[in-house]
Design an enzyme around this catalytic site. Sequence first.
Site, PDB file in Angstrom:
ATOM      1  N   LYS A 119       2.414 -22.290  33.411  1.00  0.00           N
ATOM      2  CA  LYS A 119       2.986 -23.396  34.195  1.00  0.00           C
ATOM      3  C   LYS A 119       2.770 -24.726  33.488  1.00  0.00           C
ATOM      4  O   LYS A 119       3.699 -25.528  33.361  1.00  0.00           O
ATOM      5  CB  LYS A 119       2.332 -23.393  35.591  1.00  0.00           C
ATOM      6  N   ARG A 179       5.355 -29.251  30.374  1.00  0.00           N
ATOM      7  CA  ARG A 179       5.316 -30.144  29.215  1.00  0.00           C
ATOM      8  C   ARG A 179       6.487 -29.896  28.270  1.00  0.00           C
ATOM      9  O   ARG A 179       6.969 -30.817  27.605  1.00  0.00           O
ATOM     10  CB  ARG A 179       3.976 -29.987  28.497  1.00  0.00           C
ATOM     11  N   SER A 221     -10.019 -34.353  34.225  1.00  0.00           N
ATOM     12  CA  SER A 221      -8.687 -33.975  34.701  1.00  0.00           C
ATOM     13  C   SER A 221      -7.650 -34.084  33.594  1.00  0.00           C
ATOM     14  O   SER A 221      -7.402 -35.167  33.059  1.00  0.00           O
ATOM     15  CB  SER A 221      -8.275 -34.872  35.874  1.00  0.00           C
ATOM     16  N   GLN A 230      -4.566 -33.691  34.088  1.00  0.00           N
ATOM     17  CA  GLN A 230      -3.379 -34.384  34.599  1.00  0.00           C
ATOM     18  C   GLN A 230      -3.491 -35.885  34.376  1.00  0.00           C
ATOM     19  O   GLN A 230      -2.525 -36.534  33.978  1.00  0.00           O
ATOM     20  CB  GLN A 230      -3.177 -34.074  36.087  1.00  0.00           C
ATOM     21  N   ASP A 287      -8.415 -23.622  38.003  1.00  0.00           N
ATOM     22  CA  ASP A 287      -7.425 -23.024  38.910  1.00  0.00           C
ATOM     23  C   ASP A 287      -7.764 -21.590  39.306  1.00  0.00           C
ATOM     24  O   ASP A 287      -7.065 -20.996  40.132  1.00  0.00           O
ATOM     25  CB  ASP A 287      -6.038 -23.045  38.249  1.00  0.00           C
ATOM     26  N   ARG A 323      -9.653 -25.866  48.438  1.00  0.00           N
ATOM     27  CA  ARG A 323      -9.861 -24.458  48.045  1.00  0.00           C
ATOM     28  C   ARG A 323     -11.262 -23.949  48.365  1.00  0.00           C
ATOM     29  O   ARG A 323     -11.471 -22.736  48.445  1.00  0.00           O
ATOM     30  CB  ARG A 323      -9.535 -24.266  46.569  1.00  0.00           C
TER      31      ARG A 323
HETATM   32  C1  S3P Z   1      -3.018 -29.090  35.198  1.00  0.00           C
HETATM   33  C2  S3P Z   1      -4.281 -29.598  35.293  1.00  0.00           C
HETATM   34  C3  S3P Z   1      -5.234 -29.233  36.349  1.00  0.00           C
HETATM   35  C4  S3P Z   1      -4.810 -27.971  37.086  1.00  0.00           C
HETATM   36  C5  S3P Z   1      -3.351 -27.972  37.405  1.00  0.00           C
HETATM   37  C6  S3P Z   1      -2.517 -28.086  36.157  1.00  0.00           C
HETATM   38  C7  S3P Z   1      -2.137 -29.525  34.102  1.00  0.00           C
HETATM   39  O1  S3P Z   1      -5.310 -30.277  37.296  1.00  0.00           O
HETATM   40  O2  S3P Z   1      -5.567 -27.797  38.260  1.00  0.00           O
HETATM   41  O3  S3P Z   1      -2.993 -26.778  38.090  1.00  0.00           O
HETATM   42  O4  S3P Z   1      -1.120 -28.855  33.833  1.00  0.00           O
HETATM   43  O5  S3P Z   1      -2.455 -30.547  33.470  1.00  0.00           O
HETATM   44  P1  S3P Z   1      -6.373 -31.487  37.132  1.00  0.00           P
HETATM   45  O6  S3P Z   1      -6.091 -32.134  35.858  1.00  0.00           O
HETATM   46  O7  S3P Z   1      -6.112 -32.406  38.296  1.00  0.00           O
HETATM   47  O8  S3P Z   1      -7.723 -30.832  37.221  1.00  0.00           O
END
Ligand code: S3P
Length: 448
Positions: A34, A39, A180, A182, A328, A359
């Site tokens: 995913k 990306r 993180s 993200q 995750d 969770r």
């Molecule tokens: C992800 C980063 C993670 C993960 C999410 C996907 C990504 O989140 O939990 O399912 O693709 O960068 P966080 O960066 O908030 O931990």
Amino acid sequence: MQVLETPLSSTENLVFHVQPGGALKGTFRVPGDKSISHRSIMLGSLAEGVTHISGFLEGEDSLATLRAFRSLGVSIEGPEKGQVTIQGVGMHGLKKPQAPLDLGNSGTSMRLLAGLLAGQGLEITLVGDSSLSGRPMRRVTDPLRKMGAIVETTDDGTAPLAIRPVKALKAIDYELPVASAQIKSSLLLAGLYADGETCVTEPAPTRDHTERMLKGFGYPVQRSGNRISVTGGGKLTACNIDVPSDISSAAFFLVGASIAPGSDILLEHVGINPTRDGVINILRQMGADIEILNRRDVGGEPVADLHVRSAQLHGIDIPEEQVPLAIDEFPALFVAAACAEGQTRLTGAEELRVKESDRIQVMADGLAILGADVTPTADGIVIQGGTLQGGRVNSHGDHRIAMSFAMAALRAQGAVVIDDCSNVNTSFPGFTELAAVAGLTIRAVEDN
Ligand code: S3P
């Protein structure tokens, strides 16, 4: 702020009915990763030239990203059996969308797009479903504002996000308050449009797909220890991307095969990036029998086939440094812990409370219904392994919770019924079919 469009939402209750017992057997390929799928659309759209993607995840989350870029004026063909072709528009070729971009359940789409779109000079609104609209967004909007972006949240710091045009972004040197990927990725993507060198320091290693893929598209990325930087003003050159299977989807089968006596499976072409392999490390530490075969490099990402046989697991104290590497996979790991001998203790994982659901609480509630001895804590959980009963649990619309409880049925003494499972399609289309082929007795029923 006004929401201009009702976000996508599904009102029906998709219920999984899973019969107890059984074993997992066979050779499978779970769907595409995913994180990498998101990306690939983002960078392919901003590149110069045509990008071909194979193995793209046709799940609702990555499709939300794909549709968003179509709305931003990018011509994208597919997906057709995982194949996608993108006519890149270049760094400055995106167009103002006609309506808010609906990102459904996808936190990755919203947080990464907030950064990527902040410096486009376009007015854009990002909306999501009720789960996504409750998740914290200031973690990206605060640093983006420091870069000169105008990105508004609600008063609670949640979506919708309203991005306003600005003349330019300025580079910042930012220390992430939480580990993180993200946030890191959002800032690096904004940094492509900033004046100067944007530096992000992470408190612990998190998934590095953005950095790897930027390099694959010919964009220089520097790393020195936990500090990553990009300099704005460069360009991306189209390339071909082969998306490996998602280790986060493989995780349900790693756990299922480990806990169900007599299981023996081979999961093919799984991404085993060292920033994602916590689930393998943790399960092995618990005594799992997982062999990593045929290691190879696929387009800059490490990939392997995983051979898993059932094993008697034992409880452990999960090392905190593994937490971001398995972030995750904890719902599935909690099921493994509930089937292990002895106690498993997780600490340092408060981020689990702000995922697609809380969770820690949702898993604790469901496992307790199945008769497990669980104690949730502020930043983790304590699980005493034992016997699971059957019962009816609620996934609270969280895909990974639904799939984890489906695997729990392999060791339960009665049927496990799981409510609110339609979001399984966000990350794992075809889950029930594949799980059934592998040996789970599972039925998905619409209950309106
Ligand atoms: C992800 C980063 C993670 C993960 C999410 C996907 C990504 O989140 O939990 O399912 O693709 O960068 P966080 O960066 O908030 O931990």
